[in-house]
Design an enzyme around this catalytic site. Structure first.
Site, PDB file in Angstrom:
ATOM      1  N   LYS B 174       0.835  -1.200   0.000  1.00  0.00           N
ATOM      2  CA  LYS B 174       0.000   0.000   0.000  1.00  0.00           C
ATOM      3  C   LYS B 174       0.877   1.260   0.000  1.00  0.00           C
ATOM      4  CE  LYS B 174      -3.714   2.577   0.520  1.00  0.00           C
ATOM      5  NZ  LYS B 174      -4.914   2.632  -0.292  1.00  0.00           N
ATOM      6  N   LYS B 242      -2.405  11.561   5.151  1.00  0.00           N
ATOM      7  CA  LYS B 242      -2.170  10.610   6.253  1.00  0.00           C
ATOM      8  C   LYS B 242      -1.371   9.403   5.750  1.00  0.00           C
ATOM      9  CE  LYS B 242      -4.825   7.352   7.293  1.00  0.00           C
ATOM     10  NZ  LYS B 242      -4.822   5.871   7.195  1.00  0.00           N
TER      11      LYS B 242
END
Lengths: 298, 298
Positions: B174, B242
């Site tokens: 990811k 984030k």
């Protein structure tokens, strides 16, 4: 005599040679010129005529293409002694496939305009593979009428052909293209080395992400080469660095700060210092390897 | 009784809700929980059961998914009071679709392992569109046996599913994904504003380059939205910021400098300061607009 216009092609490098060959193969008479004679000989063997100077090419051609490394090369070939300007006649079209400074392109267009020669800035993208397969992306700036006349030839060398707008917009589009290509190449390098050092198989990682929002040409086309240990061009790093220099100059001229491209430009500039200049642009992963003291294939 | 395992889904946001819905539609019994009750009500109307806490979800489920904003949220839901750990039993599988810190993921895995619950870190990519259409890219780390058991459910929510390796490798993948996505978004913003200010139609420029080496998901999917004046998520900028924070932490942990991603992270961080935090990640073009004093659509 054929009813097809005669095409001149000057600059038979990694891109120019297969492009000239595709034009030749589709039945256009082609006149070629190149500094190194080997590429000329290959084209002549397949039916092209050789000319001894850009001037001679222009004398024998209706549409004259150039595909040269940098701005001074194109200026010299177009405007210098024995240059295109000396051989071109009214109604000819000059098409430059090189990526050069907007200022150079404008100078050449002005000078040729005085001889009633139209100019198209027709930047290409798609690398050697696209040039060989005739599937290049071609981004064209210049007069609509000249674009329409050259369009059948563009269709022989490219798949996606767009007339962007007036003179110079092909160049701007090429800048836009290089912003994205550089970003993809650097991101690919960063993500592969992060995966490697974090203990996730980089090949599996690349496979996994290329089906999603990260999907891009670089991951699709370049990762298989990198995992084969192949960092040969393709598109040479020093050409990428040169193009990014043009992008940054152009962006400064038009008042557009490019924080990410500025950073990417530095990494490609590093490649020139590190002896990687003749490797593929995807070999920018080598700079990340150095920074991280890692090796993708270890 | 059905022979299909019961699925718990906690966190029914922009991504989680359509994912839970796709699992429900394909015939699995689904138990849901969410802070905001509206999303719960929608799922219940379509046949899901509602639970009052993560603990209750775990008590009623064989496989428990979470899809939450950040590391503390997942820690609280998994390990806190009335958390999953209090309701889960041996043989259950915990699947986290959130993007969180590797340290949090490890902590959760260790604690659940003591209760004989397997953990998969199953990061997803593809945005709300992918979640709705069940075409997400899913990158999974964790034990092979647990992966195989959950695979039929992954196939309901995703199109491209890859088991990368041991625990944590889904997270690394990811990170790799977000490196490329951020690079594409920023490069897209830079090139569109350069085109705009240099007088080339940005829409034509985007059209022209997306057939070549610059081709990527962002240009394909996001430029039509931007030219429609639509900067709504999609994938929210504060989530991108984030995630990039996690990428930079992870890269530091493994000793990988990321010059380009570092720069891109700063631009997404700017969005939080500029009141753009709830816009789409492609709205990073707005930061370039500010820097260049330009407007894409003017």
């Amino acid at each position: 005599m054929t009813d097809k216009p005669t095409i001149g092609y000057i600059g038979l490098g990694l891109m120019g040679k297969p492009m000239a060959l595709n034009i030749l193969k589709s039945g256009y008479p082609v006149v070629v010129h190149n500094r190194s004679k080997e590429a000329v000989q290959d084209l002549v063997e397949q039916g092209a005529n050789a000319a001894n100077s850009p001037k001679e090419v222009a004398e024998q051609s209706d549409v004259i293409f150039t595909n040269l490394p940098d701005s001074p090369d194109v200026e010299m070939v177009a405007l210098g002694e024995n240059g295109i300007i000396e051989g071109a006649s009214a109604g000819n079209i000059f098409v430059d496939n090189s990526t050069i400074k907007p200022a150079s392109a404008r100078l050449i267009a002005e000078k040729l305009f005085e001889k009633d020669v139209s100019c198209l800035d027709a930047r290409v993208s798609g690398g050697d593979i696209g040039a060989i397969n005739g599937t290049l992306t071609i981004m064209v700036g210049g007069p609509e009428e000249a674009f329409q006349r050259v369009l059948p030839i563009f269709k022989v060398i490219g798949k996606s052909i767009t007339h962007i707008g007036e003179a110079g917009t092909g160049q701007i589009t090429k800048c836009a293209n290089q912003i994205m290509v550089a970003a993809q190449m650097v991101a690919m390098g960063e993500l592969l080395i992060l995966a490697k050092k974090a203990g996730a198989d980089p090949q599996k990682v690349a496979e996994a992400i290329k089906g999603g929002a990260a999907q891009c040409w670089s991951l699709d086309v370049k990762t298989p080469r990198l995992f084969d240990g192949n960092r040969q061009p393709g598109f040479k790093a020093y050409m990428q660095a040169k193009d990014l220099g043009i992008v940054m100059d152009t962006a400064k001229q038009y008042g557009v700060p490019l924080p990410s491209t500025a950073s990417n430009t530095q990494l490609f500039n590093s490649m020139l210092e590190l002896g990687m200049e003749n490797l593929d642009n995807s070999a920018v992963v080598g700079v990340i390897e150095m920074l991280a003291n890692a090796n993708l294939l270890d």
